[in-house]
Design an enzyme around this catalytic site. Structure first.
Site, PDB file in Angstrom:
ATOM      1  CD  GLU A  48      10.210 -16.143   8.985  1.00 11.49           C
ATOM      2  OE1 GLU A  48       9.590 -17.061   9.543  1.00 11.49           O
ATOM      3  OE2 GLU A  48      11.342 -16.285   8.469  1.00 11.49           O
ATOM      4  CG  ASP A  59      19.961 -17.500   9.103  1.00 16.79           C
ATOM      5  OD1 ASP A  59      18.891 -17.884   8.602  1.00 16.79           O
ATOM      6  OD2 ASP A  59      20.023 -16.753  10.081  1.00 16.79           O
ATOM      7  CE1 TYR A 173      11.268 -22.497  10.185  1.00 19.93           C
ATOM      8  CE2 TYR A 173      10.624 -20.187  10.131  1.00 19.93           C
ATOM      9  CZ  TYR A 173      11.339 -21.247   9.603  1.00 19.93           C
ATOM     10  OH  TYR A 173      12.128 -21.057   8.492  1.00 19.93           O
TER      11      TYR A 173
END
Length: 265
Positions: A48, A59, A173
């Site tokens: 990725e 994040d 995911y």
């Protein structure tokens, strides 16, 4: 080799996929081709490539800091695409563009899908684009031949799982826990139940990310899912050893240990 083909080959070999996240432009964009080669040689099955964004809500602090450093160096989506296109012929590893929706909108959705595929990306993961809001993006991505990966979380309903199974490509995911990315000591105990709920709705491979940072984490994931995503720890090493001549060995050795934990049985 596209994502499904890589997962099929790994399944036949009795292995789960090791998917490694890096932030493009950290330590430098010029280093990206070499980083991709180190990851390939160490056994990463997919990579990725994170596109730096000023407000990366999903994040944790390690990747946020990496994105800030990359943005401070003037890293932009066009420059990332140009660098990937420049080195793609030497890198056989499937590549996933990891980004947020705002940069894609600013770039132009149709143009981004086309240019990302032309640069050599196999798939795109737009972290803050849910499947029910992807009506505009998906036709552009499919026309370009760029697969779209969607996220599922521990709070995802059965209806959301069905929608992701219907609209997603490549793999699903599975976010192991609520919150942001970052290394953790333990995996959540309810992770097998979440994966079982997803498997009831789809035949797509399932990869687990968020908090995966140790070989024992990867080993656990390999028993119950099809792939493990490791990001923050790799990003940390790339920054910590940025000025060291041994950075490639440190990162490569870490990825090799993780990959060895992907073997089942």
């Amino acid at each position: 080799m596209n994502l499904e083909q890589r997962f099929q080959a790994l399944q036949q070999a009795g292995e789960a996929a090791l998917i490694v996240y890096i932030t493009a432009g950290d330590p430098s964009l010029e280093q990206l081709p070499e980083i991709l080669k180190v990851l390939r040689d160490a056994g990463a099955d997919m990579v990725e490539v994170g596109f730096p964004f000023s407000d990366p809500l999903a994040d944790g602090p390690v990747i946020q800091a990496a994105m800030d450093r990359a943005l401070a160096k003037g890293v932009t989506p066009p420059r990332i695409l140009e660098m990937v296109a420049h080195c793609r012929a030497e890198i056989e590893t499937p590549l996933i563009a990891f980004t947020y929706y705002n940069p894609v909108l600013r770039y132009g959705q149709e143009r981004f899908a086309h240019d990302a595929r032309a640069a050599g990306f196999d798939a795109c993961l737009i972290t803050d684009l849910p499947p029910d809001e992807a009506d505009e993006w998906l036709p552009y991505a499919r026309a370009a031949g760029l697969q779209t990966i969607f996220l599922l979380t521990p709070t995802s309903t059965a209806a959301r799982i069905r929608l992701v199974a219907e609209r997603g490509q490549g793999f699903i995911y599975c976010v192991s826990r609520t919150g942001v990315t970052g290394a953790r000591d333990e995996l959540p105990p309810d992770l097998p139940d979440l994966i079982a709920r997803i498997r009831e709705q789809t035949a797509l491979p399932i990869a687990v990310g968020f908090g995966i940072s140790k070989p024992e984490h990867v080993r656990t994931v390999a028993r119950i899912a099809d792939g493990a995503v490791v990001g923050s720890q790799v990003v940390h090493y790339l920054h910590e050893y940025a000025d060291s001549p041994h950075w490639a060995k440190v990162v490569g050795d870490f990825v090799r240990v993780l990959k060895s934990a992907c073997k089942r049985g």
